[in-house]
Design an enzyme around this catalytic site. Structure first.
Site, PDB file in Angstrom:
ATOM      1  N   GLU A 363       0.773  -1.211  -0.059  1.00  0.00           N
ATOM      2  CA  GLU A 363      -0.111  -0.056   0.059  1.00  0.00           C
ATOM      3  C   GLU A 363       0.889   1.246  -0.057  1.00  0.00           C
ATOM      4  O   GLU A 363       0.466   2.354   0.689  1.00  0.00           O
ATOM      5  CB  GLU A 363      -0.744   0.050   1.292  1.00  0.00           C
ATOM      6  CG  GLU A 363      -1.942  -1.061   1.129  1.00  0.00           C
ATOM      7  CD  GLU A 363      -2.722  -1.295   2.613  1.00  0.00           C
ATOM      8  OE1 GLU A 363      -3.889  -1.594   2.411  1.00  0.00           O
ATOM      9  OE2 GLU A 363      -2.094  -1.256   3.516  1.00  0.00           O
TER      10      GLU A 363
HETATM   11  C1  TNX Z   1      -4.555  -3.936   4.784  1.00  0.00           C
HETATM   12  S1  TNX Z   1      -3.096  -5.943   4.089  1.00  0.00           S
HETATM   13  C2  TNX Z   1      -3.132  -3.731   5.238  1.00  0.00           C
HETATM   14  C3  TNX Z   1      -3.025  -3.070   6.595  1.00  0.00           C
HETATM   15  C4  TNX Z   1      -4.281  -3.074   7.242  1.00  0.00           C
HETATM   16  C5  TNX Z   1      -5.341  -4.034   6.969  1.00  0.00           C
HETATM   17  C6  TNX Z   1      -6.643  -3.757   7.732  1.00  0.00           C
HETATM   18  C7  TNX Z   1      -1.801  -5.141   4.065  1.00  0.00           C
HETATM   19  C8  TNX Z   1      -0.460  -5.872   3.608  1.00  0.00           C
HETATM   20  N1  TNX Z   1      -2.157  -3.942   4.581  1.00  0.00           N
HETATM   21  O1  TNX Z   1      -2.240  -1.933   6.699  1.00  0.00           O
HETATM   22  O2  TNX Z   1      -4.228  -2.949   8.711  1.00  0.00           O
HETATM   23  O3  TNX Z   1      -5.706  -4.013   5.608  1.00  0.00           O
HETATM   24  O4  TNX Z   1      -7.541  -5.133   7.555  1.00  0.00           O
END
Ligand code: TNX
Length: 564
Positions: A363
């Site tokens: 992300e």
């Molecule tokens: C996605 S999955 C994220 C996290 C969040 C989560 C909440 C991923 C690698 N990153 O930063 O905490 O969703 O469900």
């Protein structure tokens, strides 16, 4: 009265040829019996399990001893003795070597083959990967003439003790009450067992909400019962930096102060962290530290202005949005950024006896794709220069300059999103393997369907991964069917992450994790094949009596035949 005899013996031969009978047929139990008695069963379902109800049970009595035989057996015996003494009040001396009497438990490490000796050596290297499936294999024999666990390495012996605990009465997992007059009985049974995957993880997000050491140790004990062998600690994120780094003290002094909602902050000193690693190693669990880079870095950026492109430290962050922060790719910041990467990865690697360093990569939406790839190349090179194997979330596959063997962690859905497939396969193309954490099945922070309130009247979890996740959904997926082109040999294992935006304490974490984490543990350990949900649910019900005894919090989801 109708007599039940059940023998569901699967031949080891099947395991050797890979032609495995469905795991569900091997679990040794069907639904709860007609009288509503708890059904003996093991989670994860063993490769082969035979229950001989017509035979004399094994009885743990005041005369029982634990006999440790072979290298590394004594430590495993000591840990088992601690649990059983607390539950029984018996003395249970640990003695080295010798033959066992009917009331004794023999724990033997036998190096029968050259591979066995290798596995044993790897298993003895505490904190390492414990030698893979061979080192975790074991056999367990229980009956009127005694109890014995044999393994090629101490890791396997320990896994065998977790099966033994699940076959002994649940009271033994708690603190001693009145012992039954004829001792604690476990049914006559034979188990022959080994894991499907090398890596079977649970991830704890201690960044969004900090969990003190004692709470992490409690989670380790609970996941050890399910034969999970990796604790992935998500140590840094926008809301908090949780691990002391000597060369960059403000990371914790400033970046450790905050958490989601402005609730308790905190961080682990290096000694705190070593306690977690040691507690895990005694249970043959490898700790995988994650420093999430280059995004998810607001806590670090808020502590050091020189890591920011504009040279200005942002305010601490207490919200739950993602994707707004990043290290700076600009050459003007290269000296500070590369020194930061080198120092952090070196200090974290020094605290890590295991082979893996997780460096995030997810992300990262605040940079251009070019800058993201440039930062990934520098981040992964720093990680690899410590001698560890880097793990990254699947977005990291955007880099074609990954150190050979870098591991990808897939977090798209059971039905893979298009863009996730090439990103995931990129790790395999660059000589690595993949850990599967499909978010709509394995993310333990997804809501339960009925969105229950906790004892404190709160509701927990998120629902972005295709809505709430049922126990059925957590159990229904097959790792080799998720990403087209990803074969069994490309899969290092599976992991169940729990993100703690909405959870503040270990009680709340456990409430979301149990029982769904049992499904992920079984998918990681038990042979591939059709899954019998009814059989699984019956075994979940019998495990709950142990959670009651040991104080593990769980949510009694609908559909499981819980005991009254
Ligand atoms: C996605 S999955 C994220 C996290 C969040 C989560 C909440 C991923 C690698 N990153 O930063 O905490 O969703 O469900």
């Amino acid at each position: 009265m109708r007599r039940r005899t059940r023998t569901t013996r699967a031949r080891l031969m099947a395991a050797a040829t890979g032609l495995l009978v469905a795991a569900s047929a091997l679990a040794g139990c069907t639904g709860p019996d007609q009288n509503g008695d708890a059904v003996p069963g093991i989670i994860p379902a063993p490769t082969a399990f035979e229950l001989r109800e017509a035979d004399e049970p094994f009885r743990l009595t005041p005369d029982s001893r634990i006999i440790a035989d072979g290298p590394g057996a004594a430590d495993v015996a000591a840990l088992l003795a601690e649990t059983l003494r607390a539950g029984s009040g018996y003395e249970l001396p640990v003695v080295e070597g010798g033959a066992g009497e009917a009331a004794d438990l023999v724990l033997a490490v036998r190096e029968t083959t050259a591979e066995g000796a290798d596995a044993a050596a790897a298993g003895l290297d505490a904190g390492a990967a414990f030698g893979g499936p061979d080192a975790e294999a074991y056999t367990l024999e229980l009956g009127g003439s005694g109890a014995r666990i044999d393994a090629a390495a101490p890791a396997g012996l320990f896994r065998g003790t977790r099966s033994l605990l699940q076959l002994l009465p649940a009271e033994l997992s708690g603190s001693a009450g009145a012992a039954p007059a004829d001792g604690f009985a476990a049914p006559a049974a034979s188990v022959d067992d080994r894991p499907r995957f090398t890596y079977r993880g649970a991830m704890l997000d201690v960044a969004r909400h900090f969990l003190p050491v004692e709470e992490v140790l409690r989670y380790l004990d609970a996941i050890a019962l399910l034969k999970l062998n990796v604790l992935h600690l998500h140590l840094t994120d926008d809301q908090g930096w949780r691990l002391q780094i000597d060369a960059w003290p403000a990371l914790t002094e400033v970046g450790g102060e905050t958490s989601v909602g402005g609730e308790r902050g905190g961080f682990y000193t290096k000694d705190d962290y070593r306690r977690i690693v040691e507690h895990a190693a005694a249970r043959f669990i490898t700790v995988v530290p994650e420093i999430d880079l280059p995004g998810h870095t607001n806590a670090a950026l808020s502590a050091y202005p020189e890591l920011n492109c504009d040279g200005v430290a942002p305010a601490p962050y207490q919200g739950i949005e993602v994707g707004f922060s990043s290290l700076c790719a600009s050459p003007e910041r290269a000296e500070a950024t590369d020194r930061f990467l080198a120092d952090v990865t070196r200090e974290v690697a020094e605290l890590t006896p295991g082979p893996w360093l997780h460096l995030g990569g997810d992300e990262s939406l605040a940079t251009t794709p070019e800058d993201y790839r440039d930062l990934l190349a520098r981040i992964t090179a720093a990680g690899a220069s410590t001698g560890k194997t880097v793990i990254g979330w699947h977005e990291m596959g955007a880099s074609r300059e990954l150190p050979r063997g870098t591991i990808g962690q897939y977090w798209s859905f059971v039905e893979a999103e298009d863009e996730a497939v090439p990103l995931t396969m990129s790790f395999v193309e660059q000589g690595g393997q993949v850990i599967l954490s499909p978010a709509d099945a394995a993310y333990l922070d997804m809501k339960y369907v009925d969105d229950p309130q906790t004892a404190l009247g709160r509701t927990l979890g998120q629902d972005w991964a295709k809505g709430p996740t049922t126990l059925d959904e957590a159990y229904a997926w097959e790792p080799a069917d998720i990403v087209p082109g990803l074969g069994e040999a490309d899969i290092l294992g599976v992991e169940a992450p729990i993100w703690t935006e909405t959870m503040r304490t270990i009680d709340e974490v456990e409430f979301m994790a149990f029982p769904r984490i049992t499904a992920i543990a079984e998918i990681g350990w038990s042979p591939a094949g059709e899954r019998d949900h009814e059989n699984f649910f019956a075994r979940v019900a019998s495990l709950a009596t142990r959670w009651d005894a040991s104080g593990t919090v769980y949510y009694p989801v609908r559909g499981v035949p819980w005991a009254d």
